[in-house]
Motif scaffolding. Sequence first.
Motif, PDB file in Angstrom:
ATOM      1  N   ARG A  84      24.243  23.905   3.987  1.00 36.91           N
ATOM      2  CA  ARG A  84      24.586  24.797   5.097  1.00 36.91           C
ATOM      3  C   ARG A  84      23.927  26.216   5.069  1.00 36.91           C
ATOM      4  NH1 ARG A  84      25.592  20.296   6.413  1.00 36.91           N
ATOM      5  NH2 ARG A  84      27.624  19.439   7.095  1.00 36.91           N
ATOM      6  N   LEU A  85      23.854  26.717   3.890  1.00 35.83           N
ATOM      7  CA  LEU A  85      23.618  28.194   3.768  1.00 35.83           C
ATOM      8  C   LEU A  85      22.098  28.141   3.121  1.00 35.83           C
ATOM      9  CD1 LEU A  85      26.518  30.101   2.257  1.00 35.83           C
ATOM     10  CD2 LEU A  85      25.754  29.619   4.464  1.00 35.83           C
ATOM     11  N   ARG A  86      21.523  26.961   2.950  1.00 34.89           N
ATOM     12  CA  ARG A  86      19.951  26.700   2.468  1.00 34.89           C
ATOM     13  C   ARG A  86      19.818  27.614   1.082  1.00 34.89           C
ATOM     14  NH1 ARG A  86      19.623  21.926   4.801  1.00 34.89           N
ATOM     15  NH2 ARG A  86      19.857  21.951   6.969  1.00 34.89           N
ATOM     16  N   ILE A  87      20.859  27.642   0.280  1.00 36.63           N
ATOM     17  CA  ILE A  87      20.216  28.075  -1.031  1.00 36.63           C
ATOM     18  C   ILE A  87      19.896  26.912  -1.715  1.00 36.63           C
ATOM     19  CG2 ILE A  87      21.413  29.144  -3.067  1.00 36.63           C
ATOM     20  CD1 ILE A  87      23.550  30.612  -1.240  1.00 36.63           C
ATOM     21  N   SER A  88      19.042  27.020  -2.722  1.00 37.05           N
ATOM     22  CA  SER A  88      18.377  25.979  -3.619  1.00 37.05           C
ATOM     23  C   SER A  88      19.388  25.507  -4.284  1.00 37.05           C
ATOM     24  CB  SER A  88      17.366  26.769  -4.487  1.00 37.05           C
ATOM     25  OG  SER A  88      17.892  27.474  -5.647  1.00 37.05           O
ATOM     26  N   GLY A  89      19.209  24.002  -4.485  1.00 33.02           N
ATOM     27  CA  GLY A  89      20.298  23.438  -5.565  1.00 33.02           C
ATOM     28  C   GLY A  89      20.766  23.990  -6.718  1.00 33.02           C
ATOM     29  N   LEU A  90      19.448  24.277  -7.730  1.00 38.23           N
ATOM     30  CA  LEU A  90      19.941  24.944  -8.793  1.00 38.23           C
ATOM     31  C   LEU A  90      20.647  26.301  -8.879  1.00 38.23           C
ATOM     32  CD1 LEU A  90      19.278  24.646 -11.976  1.00 38.23           C
ATOM     33  CD2 LEU A  90      17.274  26.050 -11.430  1.00 38.23           C
ATOM     34  N   LEU A  91      20.170  26.992  -7.963  1.00 40.95           N
ATOM     35  CA  LEU A  91      21.000  28.292  -7.719  1.00 40.95           C
ATOM     36  C   LEU A  91      22.457  28.233  -7.084  1.00 40.95           C
ATOM     37  CD1 LEU A  91      20.979  31.303  -8.017  1.00 40.95           C
ATOM     38  CD2 LEU A  91      19.814  31.333  -5.820  1.00 40.95           C
ATOM     39  N   SER A  92      22.588  27.267  -6.332  1.00 42.69           N
ATOM     40  CA  SER A  92      23.769  26.918  -5.702  1.00 42.69           C
ATOM     41  C   SER A  92      25.032  26.456  -6.703  1.00 42.69           C
ATOM     42  CB  SER A  92      23.788  25.731  -4.801  1.00 42.69           C
ATOM     43  OG  SER A  92      23.032  26.189  -3.454  1.00 42.69           O
ATOM     44  N   GLY A  93      24.406  25.537  -7.804  1.00 43.56           N
ATOM     45  CA  GLY A  93      25.218  25.223  -8.722  1.00 43.56           C
ATOM     46  C   GLY A  93      25.676  26.427  -9.809  1.00 43.56           C
ATOM     47  N   ILE A  94      24.797  27.337  -9.951  1.00 42.05           N
ATOM     48  CA  ILE A  94      24.809  28.424 -11.051  1.00 42.05           C
ATOM     49  C   ILE A  94      25.965  29.316 -10.329  1.00 42.05           C
ATOM     50  CG2 ILE A  94      23.711  30.387 -11.875  1.00 42.05           C
ATOM     51  CD1 ILE A  94      21.261  28.849 -12.199  1.00 42.05           C
ATOM     52  N   LEU A  95      25.793  29.488  -9.039  1.00 41.90           N
ATOM     53  CA  LEU A  95      26.433  30.395  -8.263  1.00 41.90           C
ATOM     54  C   LEU A  95      28.073  29.894  -8.175  1.00 41.90           C
ATOM     55  CD1 LEU A  95      24.407  31.568  -5.158  1.00 41.90           C
ATOM     56  CD2 LEU A  95      25.228  33.105  -7.209  1.00 41.90           C
ATOM     57  N   THR A  96      28.404  28.708  -8.012  1.00 41.43           N
ATOM     58  CA  THR A  96      29.465  28.215  -7.907  1.00 41.43           C
ATOM     59  C   THR A  96      30.234  28.200  -9.476  1.00 41.43           C
ATOM     60  OG1 THR A  96      29.000  26.482  -6.254  1.00 41.43           O
ATOM     61  CG2 THR A  96      30.959  25.959  -7.541  1.00 41.43           C
ATOM     62  N   MET A  97      29.256  27.925 -10.462  1.00 38.03           N
ATOM     63  CA  MET A  97      29.799  27.773 -11.954  1.00 38.03           C
ATOM     64  C   MET A  97      30.229  29.216 -12.474  1.00 38.03           C
ATOM     65  SD  MET A  97      27.442  27.066 -15.249  1.00 38.03           S
ATOM     66  CE  MET A  97      26.370  28.427 -14.870  1.00 38.03           C
ATOM     67  N   THR A  98      29.484  30.068 -11.871  1.00 40.70           N
ATOM     68  CA  THR A  98      29.763  31.744 -12.128  1.00 40.70           C
ATOM     69  C   THR A  98      31.205  32.004 -11.326  1.00 40.70           C
ATOM     70  OG1 THR A  98      27.535  32.275 -12.195  1.00 40.70           O
ATOM     71  CG2 THR A  98      29.152  33.913 -12.035  1.00 40.70           C
ATOM     72  N   ALA A  99      31.311  31.614 -10.313  1.00 43.84           N
ATOM     73  CA  ALA A  99      32.632  32.060  -9.603  1.00 43.84           C
ATOM     74  C   ALA A  99      33.857  31.397 -10.143  1.00 43.84           C
ATOM     75  CB  ALA A  99      32.322  31.484  -8.278  1.00 43.84           C
ATOM     76  N   LEU A 100      33.570  29.939 -10.670  1.00 36.37           N
ATOM     77  CA  LEU A 100      34.779  29.322 -11.240  1.00 36.37           C
ATOM     78  C   LEU A 100      35.306  29.857 -12.375  1.00 36.37           C
ATOM     79  CD1 LEU A 100      33.476  25.584 -10.659  1.00 36.37           C
ATOM     80  CD2 LEU A 100      35.281  26.680  -9.553  1.00 36.37           C
ATOM     81  N   TYR A 101      34.307  30.640 -13.284  1.00 36.71           N
ATOM     82  CA  TYR A 101      34.966  31.249 -14.386  1.00 36.71           C
ATOM     83  C   TYR A 101      36.047  32.040 -14.098  1.00 36.71           C
ATOM     84  CZ  TYR A 101      35.128  33.806 -18.995  1.00 36.71           C
ATOM     85  OH  TYR A 101      35.496  34.008 -20.239  1.00 36.71           O
ATOM     86  N   SER A 102      36.112  32.990 -12.968  1.00 41.74           N
ATOM     87  CA  SER A 102      37.064  34.058 -12.760  1.00 41.74           C
ATOM     88  C   SER A 102      38.364  33.168 -12.056  1.00 41.74           C
ATOM     89  CB  SER A 102      36.490  34.885 -11.671  1.00 41.74           C
ATOM     90  OG  SER A 102      35.729  35.613 -12.227  1.00 41.74           O
ATOM     91  N   ILE A 103      37.992  31.943 -11.165  1.00 45.08           N
ATOM     92  CA  ILE A 103      38.898  31.084 -10.693  1.00 45.08           C
ATOM     93  C   ILE A 103      39.739  30.502 -11.737  1.00 45.08           C
ATOM     94  CG2 ILE A 103      39.113  29.228  -9.082  1.00 45.08           C
ATOM     95  CD1 ILE A 103      37.104  30.015  -7.491  1.00 45.08           C
ATOM     96  N   ASN A 104      39.118  29.809 -12.817  1.00 47.01           N
ATOM     97  CA  ASN A 104      39.660  29.440 -13.708  1.00 47.01           C
ATOM     98  C   ASN A 104      40.681  30.125 -14.498  1.00 47.01           C
ATOM     99  OD1 ASN A 104      38.488  26.927 -13.140  1.00 47.01           O
ATOM    100  ND2 ASN A 104      36.927  27.062 -14.834  1.00 47.01           N
TER     101      ASN A 104
END
Length: 308
Positions: A84-104
């Motif tokens: 939807r936001l057209r962010i590259s696949g690799l960067l999308s995963g990195i962003l989600t992984m980074t955010a999940l550290y705080s969420i966890n």
Amino acid sequence: MSFMGLALLGTLEQGLVYGLMSLGVYITFRILDFPDLTVDGSFPLGAAVAAAGLVGGLHPALALGLAALAGAGAGAVTGVLHTRLRISGLLSGILTMTALYSINLRVMGGRPNVPLLRVVNLFDLVVDWGIDRRWAAVLVFFVFCLIGKLALDWFLHSQVGLAMRATGDNEQMLRSLGGSTDTMKLLGLTLANGFVGLSGGLVAAYQGFADVNLGQGMIVSGLASVIIGEVLIRPQTVYAATLGAVIGSIVYRLVIFIALRVGLAPTDLKLVTALLVVVALSGSNLRDILSKTKLARMAEGSAGNAEG
């Protein structure tokens, strides 16, 4: 049971429980051809959600269900960022992984580690049925892994699953037939990380704790398992490929066990994993090079004999 027998039993347990994660990696790596790094965040997310549920008094099966849903939600976030936001696949995963550290950390109440030593988990329920505790984990992991594999096999042979496989093989062809590749990617990432989250929840219950750093290197070990399985089985069908992912996970854990037994330090295991992936990925190329070298030597020998 001897020490070696117990060690091999533990290796089998780990291979089966991480086999679920390998099935998730197989979906993104082989089916979608998507570089998904969400795994390093969705795995500890599943562990954190399961731990929070168990500590809060939820039934173990419900806690694991929530872990799978949490992992699926993390995959969906990566899918939305990419499709939807057209962010590259690799960067999308990195962003989600980074955010999940705080969420966890939030899920675990701000603590980096949540012990589960005094809560009832799924293995305790199986032991109550009269099954030996040493085999309870093997039985639970085998059942989950078998159900996950069979469900994935069925799904990948359904119309939606075939469309998802076509997305990884040839996106333009699927679009020309009126299919939505974005929907397939979003669905595939959601499904894959659901498997990963469930695996994380089971690992937390098995180890007796959830840790915010539990997911470090999970994507690499998952890739190693998938690739090792492909080298060993050489799958020609989806059924064989999913079986290879599980078998590869068991073999990978066995290699790690052997590496520790021969005297390597635990800090060397990341190096062992990287070397395994390199050898598995380059195996076919190395065979081709050796075959060509052998043929060249035979040709030189034949030419020398002819001259003589």
